[in-house]
Design a protein around this motif. Structure first.
Motif, PDB file in Angstrom:
ATOM      1  N   TYR A  35       0.854  -1.194   0.000  1.00  0.00           N
ATOM      2  CA  TYR A  35       0.000   0.000   0.000  1.00  0.00           C
ATOM      3  C   TYR A  35       0.887   1.240   0.000  1.00  0.00           C
ATOM      4  O   TYR A  35       1.728   1.425   0.889  1.00  0.00           O
ATOM      5  CB  TYR A  35      -0.918   0.015   1.225  1.00  0.00           C
ATOM      6  CG  TYR A  35      -1.981  -1.044   1.204  1.00  0.00           C
ATOM      7  CD1 TYR A  35      -3.194  -0.840   0.568  1.00  0.00           C
ATOM      8  CD2 TYR A  35      -1.772  -2.280   1.832  1.00  0.00           C
ATOM      9  CE1 TYR A  35      -4.182  -1.825   0.556  1.00  0.00           C
ATOM     10  CE2 TYR A  35      -2.744  -3.254   1.831  1.00  0.00           C
ATOM     11  CZ  TYR A  35      -3.945  -3.026   1.186  1.00  0.00           C
ATOM     12  OH  TYR A  35      -4.917  -4.014   1.177  1.00  0.00           O
ATOM     13  N   ILE A  44      -7.286   4.365  -1.754  1.00  0.00           N
ATOM     14  CA  ILE A  44      -6.590   3.099  -1.999  1.00  0.00           C
ATOM     15  C   ILE A  44      -6.714   2.721  -3.464  1.00  0.00           C
ATOM     16  O   ILE A  44      -7.800   2.767  -4.058  1.00  0.00           O
ATOM     17  CB  ILE A  44      -7.153   1.995  -1.105  1.00  0.00           C
ATOM     18  CG1 ILE A  44      -6.989   2.359   0.366  1.00  0.00           C
ATOM     19  CG2 ILE A  44      -6.476   0.664  -1.394  1.00  0.00           C
ATOM     20  CD1 ILE A  44      -5.559   2.516   0.826  1.00  0.00           C
ATOM     21  N   VAL A  96      -9.413   1.842   3.321  1.00  0.00           N
ATOM     22  CA  VAL A  96      -9.811   0.540   2.770  1.00  0.00           C
ATOM     23  C   VAL A  96     -11.316   0.350   2.869  1.00  0.00           C
ATOM     24  O   VAL A  96     -11.960  -0.199   1.960  1.00  0.00           O
ATOM     25  CB  VAL A  96      -9.050  -0.588   3.494  1.00  0.00           C
ATOM     26  CG1 VAL A  96      -9.590  -1.949   3.088  1.00  0.00           C
ATOM     27  CG2 VAL A  96      -7.568  -0.515   3.154  1.00  0.00           C
TER      28      VAL A  96
END
Length: 200
Positions: A35, A44, A96
């Protein structure tokens, strides 16, 4: 001393868990080092990131702050490291959740992974270590004697006031008290002539 040792052990364990967490699965088998750090602020994406440009970077900074706090016995640095770890972990979960719609936990490798648990556990251990540590104590004198805040008894106190005259140290002694006489008690020369002392 014992509190500092226990707190340091907890803090170092928390820092180790936080640094190890990006190498574990965070969500759906994807490791935390994949990430990008910028995705935590923009959203994201599925793009892979360089390890030093991923979420591993703030966790490494937190580990360095922990080491510095343990060496300096600084509770603030250790606590700040724990806040950094928990803050970035929570921010990642928010991003997320926005990207996936919801966060799930699955036993088949889907959903939240053990990497998130390591990060959370590391942040909590850092905060516990900061609470347990007693911090730095003031250095005492080598001879162990306390510093005198008042002059010794065998020396008179100094009076540096310019308005009051200086007095001799013996002026306050009991034997230095003045005695007054009445003028009738003092014999004169005439009284000595009229009443001479008896001869033996």
């Amino acid at each position: 001393m014992l509190r500092n040792v226990v707190g340091s052990v907890l803090a170092l364990a928390g820092a180790t868990a936080a640094v190890w967490s990006p190498f574990r699965a965070w969500y759906d088998g994807r490791h935390g080092r994949d990430y990008a750090l910028g995705d935590l602020f923009t959203g994201i994406t599925g793009d892979s990131a360089d390890p030093l440009g991923s979420i591993l970077l703030p966790l490494l900074v937190a580990a360095l702050l922990t080491l510095l706090g343990v060496v300096l016995r600084s509770r603030l640095l250790v606590a700040f490291a724990g806040i950094v770890v928990l803050g970035f972990t929570i921010l990642w979960m928010v991003r997320v959740g926005q990207a996936e719609g919801s966060l799930t936990v699955g036993g088949d490798g889907t959903g939240l992974g053990d990497g998130v648990a390591c990060a959370f556990g590391g942040g909590i251990l850092l905060l516990l270590g900061a609470l347990v540590m007693s911090g730095r104590t003031l250095a005492r004198r080598v001879d162990g004697e306390p510093r005198h805040t008042r002059p010794p008894l065998d020396q008179p106190p100094r009076d540096d006031s310019p308005d009051e005259p200086r007095r001799h140290p013996q002026a306050s002694a009991p034997y230095a008290a003045t005695q007054t006489y009445d003028r009738h008690d003092v014999p004169t020369w005439d009284q000595d002539r009229e009443n001479p002392p008896p001869r033996p």
